[in-house]
Design a protein around this motif. Sequence first.
Motif, PDB file in Angstrom:
ATOM      1  N   PHE A  89       0.845  -1.310  -0.045  1.00  0.00           N
ATOM      2  CA  PHE A  89       0.076   0.011  -0.010  1.00  0.00           C
ATOM      3  C   PHE A  89       0.842   1.197   0.054  1.00  0.00           C
ATOM      4  O   PHE A  89       0.385   2.165  -0.538  1.00  0.00           O
ATOM      5  CB  PHE A  89      -0.951   0.024   1.195  1.00  0.00           C
ATOM      6  N   TYR A  90       1.943   1.148   0.611  1.00  0.00           N
ATOM      7  CA  TYR A  90       3.028   2.430   0.767  1.00  0.00           C
ATOM      8  C   TYR A  90       3.513   2.568  -0.555  1.00  0.00           C
ATOM      9  O   TYR A  90       3.236   3.613  -1.119  1.00  0.00           O
ATOM     10  CB  TYR A  90       4.249   1.972   1.841  1.00  0.00           C
ATOM     11  N   GLY A  93       0.724   3.105  -3.348  1.00  0.00           N
ATOM     12  CA  GLY A  93       0.319   4.525  -3.166  1.00  0.00           C
ATOM     13  C   GLY A  93       1.133   5.808  -3.654  1.00  0.00           C
ATOM     14  O   GLY A  93       0.810   6.569  -4.219  1.00  0.00           O
ATOM     15  N   LEU A  94       2.340   5.669  -3.281  1.00  0.00           N
ATOM     16  CA  LEU A  94       3.217   6.532  -4.038  1.00  0.00           C
ATOM     17  C   LEU A  94       3.399   6.683  -5.395  1.00  0.00           C
ATOM     18  O   LEU A  94       3.590   7.744  -5.987  1.00  0.00           O
ATOM     19  CB  LEU A  94       4.680   6.314  -3.121  1.00  0.00           C
ATOM     20  N   GLY A  96       0.905   5.637  -7.295  1.00  0.00           N
ATOM     21  CA  GLY A  96      -0.359   6.252  -7.886  1.00  0.00           C
ATOM     22  C   GLY A  96      -0.220   7.745  -7.779  1.00  0.00           C
ATOM     23  O   GLY A  96      -0.643   8.470  -8.682  1.00  0.00           O
ATOM     24  N   LEU A  97       0.511   8.418  -6.450  1.00  0.00           N
ATOM     25  CA  LEU A  97       0.491   9.592  -6.270  1.00  0.00           C
ATOM     26  C   LEU A  97       1.356  10.335  -7.405  1.00  0.00           C
ATOM     27  O   LEU A  97       0.958  11.669  -8.176  1.00  0.00           O
ATOM     28  CB  LEU A  97       0.792  10.071  -4.884  1.00  0.00           C
ATOM     29  N   THR A 120      -4.474  -6.936  -2.703  1.00  0.00           N
ATOM     30  CA  THR A 120      -2.928  -6.237  -2.698  1.00  0.00           C
ATOM     31  C   THR A 120      -2.558  -6.556  -4.298  1.00  0.00           C
ATOM     32  O   THR A 120      -2.129  -5.946  -4.966  1.00  0.00           O
ATOM     33  CB  THR A 120      -1.989  -7.220  -2.089  1.00  0.00           C
ATOM     34  N   LEU A 123      -4.450  -3.910  -6.405  1.00  0.00           N
ATOM     35  CA  LEU A 123      -3.480  -2.579  -6.082  1.00  0.00           C
ATOM     36  C   LEU A 123      -2.274  -2.555  -7.080  1.00  0.00           C
ATOM     37  O   LEU A 123      -1.935  -1.605  -7.964  1.00  0.00           O
ATOM     38  CB  LEU A 123      -3.212  -2.321  -4.786  1.00  0.00           C
ATOM     39  N   ALA A 127      -1.197  -0.284 -10.329  1.00  0.00           N
ATOM     40  CA  ALA A 127      -0.020   0.456 -10.161  1.00  0.00           C
ATOM     41  C   ALA A 127       0.967   0.397 -11.376  1.00  0.00           C
ATOM     42  O   ALA A 127       1.437   1.398 -12.091  1.00  0.00           O
ATOM     43  CB  ALA A 127       0.625   0.346  -8.745  1.00  0.00           C
TER      44      ALA A 127
END
Length: 347
Positions: A89-90, A93-94, A96-97, A120, A123, A127
Amino acid sequence: MPRAVCCGYYGQGNGGDEALLASLLQMLPEGVEAIALSGNPPQTEARYGVRAYDRKSAFQVWQVLRRSDWFIWGGGSLIQDATSALSPFYYAGLMGLAQRMGLKTVAWAQGIGPLNRPMTATLARRAFSGCDAVSVRDGCSAALLSSWQIPLTLAPDPVWALEPKPVPGLGDFPAPRVAVTLRSHPLLTPKRLANLTRALVSFQQATGAYILLLPFQLSRDLAIAESLHSVLPDRSHILQLEDPGMLRGVFRGVEMAIGMRFHSLIMAAAAACRCFALSYDPKVSQLMAEFDWPGWELAGLPDDANVISKAWLECYANGEPLSAAKIGFLRDRAQIHGELFLKLQNR
């Protein structure tokens, strides 16, 4: 000049991940400014000569991404949920950002999985599908991405191409030398460690080899290294090296490596050492299969220390290191990961 944010498990005291960062920086084209997200920014800046920021500071990460052009997942088993459910997720998430902020994004030298949770996997698929370029280091990762219809480049782990550095004082240790890299893990139970310890004592007595104990991550490996050293106080030494180039350089001075650590085995093989693998993870098992190395899954480790010692003696006496031609091939192929950056630079 493009600014590239390098994101991985850096500054956490893990020699394998530091070796990946060193390899990444070695492969970045001239004219690209590297910026690292690190668990220990001052150490990362001092060691590699790049600017570094706290990987856990949302404000610092946001500010760095705002001022940058590229975002690079910097290699290894970042996207997996076997050791941590939060890790993917970390990193995802980065990624995706960065993608939403308009940075060019690269998933570099990835070893994907295990992905045991459907959330997972979803996700990860999202990504990776948004990346401008993707490279992986093993066939299983390539097959997974292909099943998701995500374009990729497959090449050997970048650490095959890492430049070694000389290790001061290495030649002062008696020869022949054997390197041992064990790490704590649920599969390395006290009983199995005791059997490995007895086997190592027997192996050392039979060969007369000097044992170099290499903790790749002090928090996980040092206690085991100290335990092994205590039974061979005059015939072993604990080498605490944090520079990945020096870790790579150690193996130029040893005859054989007994290793759990994935990158310890790659470094050893790249230095033409005989390798004996103790696998706690599919990535280590894949190495064993690819290069036909002797070894065991830890779950199947023999209960008899004499059986273990005899297997090590057989590897020591008759094992074949990789040929110079094979090592050169792997080193050259590993450089393919760097070609992603050239393509990105030319877009």
